[in-house]
Design a protein around this motif. Structure first.
Motif, PDB file in Angstrom:
ATOM      1  N   MET A   1      31.474  44.636  34.398  1.00  0.00           N
ATOM      2  CA  MET A   1      31.418  44.663  32.936  1.00  0.00           C
ATOM      3  C   MET A   1      32.545  43.854  32.306  1.00  0.00           C
ATOM      4  O   MET A   1      32.326  43.042  31.409  1.00  0.00           O
ATOM      5  CB  MET A   1      31.465  46.108  32.426  1.00  0.00           C
ATOM      6  N   VAL A   2      33.757  44.043  32.797  1.00  0.00           N
ATOM      7  CA  VAL A   2      34.897  43.437  32.125  1.00  0.00           C
ATOM      8  C   VAL A   2      34.958  41.918  32.353  1.00  0.00           C
ATOM      9  O   VAL A   2      35.426  41.179  31.487  1.00  0.00           O
ATOM     10  CB  VAL A   2      36.210  44.129  32.574  1.00  0.00           C
ATOM     11  N   TYR A   3      34.449  41.465  33.504  1.00  0.00           N
ATOM     12  CA  TYR A   3      34.481  40.025  33.766  1.00  0.00           C
ATOM     13  C   TYR A   3      33.207  39.312  33.307  1.00  0.00           C
ATOM     14  O   TYR A   3      33.091  38.094  33.466  1.00  0.00           O
ATOM     15  CB  TYR A   3      34.728  39.760  35.251  1.00  0.00           C
ATOM     16  N   GLU A   4      32.288  40.060  32.734  1.00  0.00           N
ATOM     17  CA  GLU A   4      31.088  39.462  32.147  1.00  0.00           C
ATOM     18  C   GLU A   4      30.901  39.994  30.722  1.00  0.00           C
ATOM     19  O   GLU A   4      29.931  40.683  30.410  1.00  0.00           O
ATOM     20  CB  GLU A   4      29.856  39.779  33.003  1.00  0.00           C
ATOM     21  N   PRO A   5      31.850  39.655  29.835  1.00  0.00           N
ATOM     22  CA  PRO A   5      31.813  40.228  28.485  1.00  0.00           C
ATOM     23  C   PRO A   5      30.574  39.839  27.678  1.00  0.00           C
ATOM     24  O   PRO A   5      30.158  40.588  26.791  1.00  0.00           O
ATOM     25  CB  PRO A   5      33.095  39.682  27.843  1.00  0.00           C
TER      26      PRO A   5
ATOM     27  N   GLY B   1      34.710  33.415  34.092  1.00  0.00           N
ATOM     28  CA  GLY B   1      34.933  34.345  35.194  1.00  0.00           C
ATOM     29  C   GLY B   1      36.286  35.021  35.165  1.00  0.00           C
ATOM     30  O   GLY B   1      36.564  35.884  35.998  1.00  0.00           O
ATOM     31  N   TRP B   2      37.143  34.631  34.214  1.00  0.00           N
ATOM     32  CA  TRP B   2      38.481  35.214  34.094  1.00  0.00           C
ATOM     33  C   TRP B   2      38.708  35.837  32.724  1.00  0.00           C
ATOM     34  O   TRP B   2      39.304  36.908  32.617  1.00  0.00           O
ATOM     35  CB  TRP B   2      39.545  34.124  34.319  1.00  0.00           C
ATOM     36  N   ASN B   3      38.266  35.151  31.697  1.00  0.00           N
ATOM     37  CA  ASN B   3      38.595  35.511  30.318  1.00  0.00           C
ATOM     38  C   ASN B   3      37.813  36.755  29.903  1.00  0.00           C
ATOM     39  O   ASN B   3      36.713  36.675  29.346  1.00  0.00           O
ATOM     40  CB  ASN B   3      38.282  34.328  29.409  1.00  0.00           C
ATOM     41  N   THR B   4      38.387  37.920  30.153  1.00  0.00           N
ATOM     42  CA  THR B   4      37.685  39.181  29.892  1.00  0.00           C
ATOM     43  C   THR B   4      37.516  39.464  28.402  1.00  0.00           C
ATOM     44  O   THR B   4      36.674  40.274  28.015  1.00  0.00           O
ATOM     45  CB  THR B   4      38.442  40.363  30.533  1.00  0.00           C
ATOM     46  N   ALA B   5      38.318  38.808  27.557  1.00  0.00           N
ATOM     47  CA  ALA B   5      38.233  39.031  26.111  1.00  0.00           C
ATOM     48  C   ALA B   5      37.288  38.055  25.428  1.00  0.00           C
ATOM     49  O   ALA B   5      37.007  38.197  24.236  1.00  0.00           O
ATOM     50  CB  ALA B   5      39.618  38.927  25.477  1.00  0.00           C
ATOM     51  N   TYR B   6      36.807  37.069  26.153  1.00  0.00           N
ATOM     52  CA  TYR B   6      36.017  35.979  25.575  1.00  0.00           C
ATOM     53  C   TYR B   6      36.782  35.338  24.409  1.00  0.00           C
ATOM     54  O   TYR B   6      36.239  35.012  23.368  1.00  0.00           O
ATOM     55  CB  TYR B   6      34.638  36.456  25.114  1.00  0.00           C
TER      56      TYR B   6
END
Length: 581
Positions: free
Chosen positions: A414-418, A452-457
Motif C-alpha cells: 500500500m505505502v509504495y503504491e500510493p 517505487g520509492w516516493n510513498t507520498a507521491y
C-alpha cells in the motif's frame, strides 16, 4: 687460556643482549586470534541469492559485506576508504570514473580479482531491481587493462559510484548474466575477509576467516549469524553466552535493555539511531490532506516529547529531516513544528475547518468529517504505540483518526503504491545512513526517479533540480548549501512529517571478546561491518610487574663489571693452572 678467550668472546654478546632482555619485559601483548563470534538475529536468510534479502534482511545486510568485497566502503568515522580499488579519478563533471584495482586480491577459490569482475558486476547487478541506484546506472562500462576499469554514469555524481555494492566473480556468475537471481549461490565465493563455511536456510550462516585476504585475516576464526524466534530467546542466549551480542540495531525497546542492566559480563551500549520515524502523506489521493494547512496543523499537534518519553523511555530525539543532526549536511535552521495545539487549532480555524455539529470532529468546507486513517504494520509495536498517541493528539484539535495495523507485506504494498492504494497517512521508518544519497528517492518525481520509492507521491520540480545539482557538486560547501535548500523545501511542503529518531541500545558480552566498534546504528548494521573485522578474544591477563628496581646502573658500569668478572676468572684459572704445574 682457551677458556679465558671463550669468556672474553661472550662479552660483546652479553652487551648486545642485555638491553634486548630488558625490552622484552615491557613489550606490548599481541592481539590474540581465534574464537567463534556469535551474533543473534530475529530475521534469518532463506537463500544466498543476491536479491532482496541482501538489501532488506537484517542478517543479509551483514552476510554479504563480510563475504563479498567492495570497491570502497565507509570507515567507522564515515570517511571513504579504498577496498578493492586502490585509487580512482573522475572526469571534471563526475560522469566518468576510472578505478585502479589492487593486484593482490583473490576470490575464495584462488582466482585473481580483476577489472573483468568489476565490469561484469557493473553491467549486470543493477539489472536486479534492488541494486539499481543513481550510482549504479551506467551508460558505458569499459575494461582498460587487467586492473583498470572505466565506468561512465548516466547521471554524474560527486563521489565514487557503486557504494555498498558487492563485486561478483565473473567466472562463476557469467552463465546467469541474463538473470542473476537464477543462481542459487550455494558456495558464495566472494573475495571478502570471511568465507562461507556452512549455511542452513532460515537458521544460521557460519563464516570462517579468509586466511588469504589481502588486508590480513580477521582476528576471529569464525562468525556465526544465528536466528532466534523472538527477543526473549535472544536475551536468554546472550545471558548463557551462546551469543556475544544482538545483531542489527540491538534491542527492540529500552524496557528490554533495563532488564539486562546489572547482568554479569553484559554491558548495554547506547549509540545514535540509524532509523527515523515519520508520517507519510499520500498526496495523490484527493482530499483535505492535499491542503498544506491541514498538514501543518497535524505537524504542530503532535507531542513528540510524549512519544519519546512514553514509547522510548527518553532514549530518542526529535527528528526534523532525513539527515541526522550530527552530519554537516543537516540544516540546523529548519522550521520546527514544536508541539503547539493552540496554533494547530488556529490554522484549521482560519482555513475553514470547523466543528459545525459540535460532535468534537471538525468538518471540511465541503461538510465532510475531518477524519483520516493511519496505517502501519502490525509487526511494529513502536509504530502502533506512536499511532495511538498521535490519535489522541489529533483528537484534541478536532481531527478523527482510525489506526489500522496491517500485515507487513500488505502495508508495504500500500505505502509504495500510493496511486493504487490511496491510503491517507502511514507511519514509516527508514535508515537514511551516513551518505544520505538514496533516501532522496522518497522525494523525487514519482513518475520518474522516485517511482517505487516516493510513498507520498510528492513532486516539486525545484527539489528535483536541487537534487541533481547537489549529487554532481564536488565542492563540499556548495553541495551542503544545496542539500540545506532541499531540506527547507521538504519542511515547507510537508509531504513527510518527521517524528523521532530512537537511540540504539545494544547489549554485548565482555567476558570473552573485546574490540567492538560502535557507530551510528550500534555494533552491527548495514553501515557498520567493523565490529566483525575488529573484534577479538580478550588478551590473557598481563603478568604482575617485577619488583621495583633499585637505583639505575649505567650500561658502561654493567659492561665494565662483565669485563672485570671475565678477567678475574681468567687470572684465577691461570693461577690454579700454575700451582698445579
Amino acid at each position: 687460556m682457551k677458556r679465558v678467550a671463550t669468556l672474553l668472546a661472550l662479552v660483546p654478546l652479553l652487551l648486545l643482549t642485555a638491553p634486548l632482555m630488558a625490552a622484552a619485559n615491557v613489550s606490548a601483548q599481541e592481539i590474540p586470534y581465534g574464537g567463534r563470534f556469535a551474533v543473534g538475529f530475529l530475521e534469518s536468510l532463506s537463500t544466498l541469492t543476491c536479491g532482496e534479502e541482501w538489501q532488506y534482511n537484517d542478517m543479509g545486510c551483514i552476510f554479504w559485506p563480510l563475504v563479498y568485497d567492495q570497491l570502497w566502503i565507509l570507515s567507522p568515522e564515515g570517511e571513504i576508504q579504498p577496498r578493492l580499488a586502490e585509487s580512482w579519478e573522475s572526469s571534471e563533471n563526475g560522469k566518468v570514473w576510472t578505478f585502479h584495482l589492487r593486484h593482490d586480491a583473490k576470490w575464495h577459490d584462488g582466482q585473481p580479482v580483476t577489472a573483468e569482475d568489476v565490469a561484469f558486476t557493473a553491467e549486470n547487478l543493477p539489472q536486479v531491481e534492488v541494486w539499481w541506484y543513481v550510482d549504479t546506472d551506467f551508460e558505458e562500462v569499459k575494461v582498460i587493462d587487467e586492473y583498470t576499469v572505466r565506468l561512465t554514469l548516466v547521471n554524474p555524481i560527486s563521489r565514487p559510484p557503486m557504494y555498498w555494492c558487492p563485486i561478483l566473480p565473473k567466472h562463476i556468475w557469467e552463465p546467469y548474466a541474463e538473470d542473476l537471481l537464477e543462481y542459487d549461490n550455494k558456495d558464495a565465493i566472494g573475495s571478502g575477509p570471511f568465507k562461507l563455511k556452512e549455511f542452513r536456510s532460515e537458521e544460521y550462516v557460519l563464516l570462517e576467516a579468509n586466511e588469504e585476504y589481502w588486508g590480513g585475516r580477521p582476528y576471529v576464526d569464525e562468525v556465526l549469524l544465528i536466528a532466534y524466534a523472538n527477543e526473549e530467546a535472544q536475551i536468554l542466549a546472550l545471558k548463557k553466552g551462546d551469543i556475544q551480542t544482538i545483531g542489527y540495531r540491538g534491542l527492540s525497546s529500552p524496557a528490554a535493555a533495563e532488564k539486562l542492566r546489572g547482568e554479569p559480563n553484559i554491558e548495554i551500549g547506547e549509540y545514535p539511531g540509524l532509523g527515523i520515524w515519520w508520517l507519510s502523506i499520500d498526496l495523490y489521493k484527493e482530499g483535505p490532506l492535499q491542503d498544506l494547512n491541514v498538514r501543518k496543523a497535524i505537524a504542530y499537534a503532535i507531542n513528540r516529547d510524549r512519544i519519546i518519553d512514553t514509547v522510548y523511555m527518553g532514549y530518542a530525539e526529535k527528528a526534523d529531516s532525513f539527515v541526522y543532526p550530527e552530519l554537516d549536511i543537516h540544516n540546523p535552521n529548519l522550521p520546527q513544528y514544536d508541539y503547539n495545539p493552540t496554533l494547530a487549532a488556529q490554522i484549521l480555524d482560519e482555513a475553514g475547518y470547523v466543528d459545525i455539529d459540535g460532535d468534537g470532529v471538525r468538518e471540511t468546507p465541503e461538510g465532510d468529517d475531518l477524519s483520516f486513517e493511519i496505517i502501519t504494520a502490525s509487526a511494529w509495536p513502536d509504530a502502533i504505540k506512536i499511532a495511538s498517541l498521535i490519535k489522541e493528539d489529533l483528537a484534541a484539535i478536532g481531527i478523527n483518526i482510525k489506526v489500522s495495523p496491517l500485515d507487513e507485506d500488505v502495508y508495504y504494498t500500500m505505502v509504495y503504491e500510493p496511486t493504487e492504494s490511496e491510503y491517507d497517512i502511514a507511519i514509516h521508518e527508514e535508515e537514511p545512513g551516513i551518505l544520505v544519497d538514496w533516501i532522496w528517492y522518497f522525494c523525487l518525481d514519482p513518475e520518474d526517479m522516485g517511482a517505487g520509492w516516493n510513498t507520498a507521491y510528492y513532486y516539486n520540480p525545484e527539489f528535483d533540480e536541487l537534487y541533481f545539482e547537489q549529487v554532481s557538486e564536488f565542492d563540499p560547501e556548495k553541495r551542503k548549501q544545496l542539500i540545506w535548500q532541499m531540506q527547507e523545501l521538504l519542511a515547507e511542503d510537508l509531504p513527510y512529517i518527521f517524528l523521532v529518531r530512537p537511540k540504539e541500545l545494544v547489549p554485548y558480552r565482555t567476558d570473552k571478546f573485546e574490540g567492538y566498534v560502535g557507530t551510528i546504528g550500534g555494533l552491527s548494521s548495514w553501515v557498520n561491518p567493523w565490529t566483525y573485522l575488529k573484534v577479538h578474544l580478550k588478551a590473557a591477563p598481563a603478568p604482575p610487574p617485577p619488583p621495583a628496581p633499585g637505583p639505575a646502573i649505567p650500561m658502561t658500569a654493567i659492561a665494565g663489571g662483565i669485563v672485570a668478572l671475565v678477567i678475574v676468572v681468567g687470572v684465577a684459572y691461570y693461577a690454579v693452572k700454575r700451582r698445579g704445574s
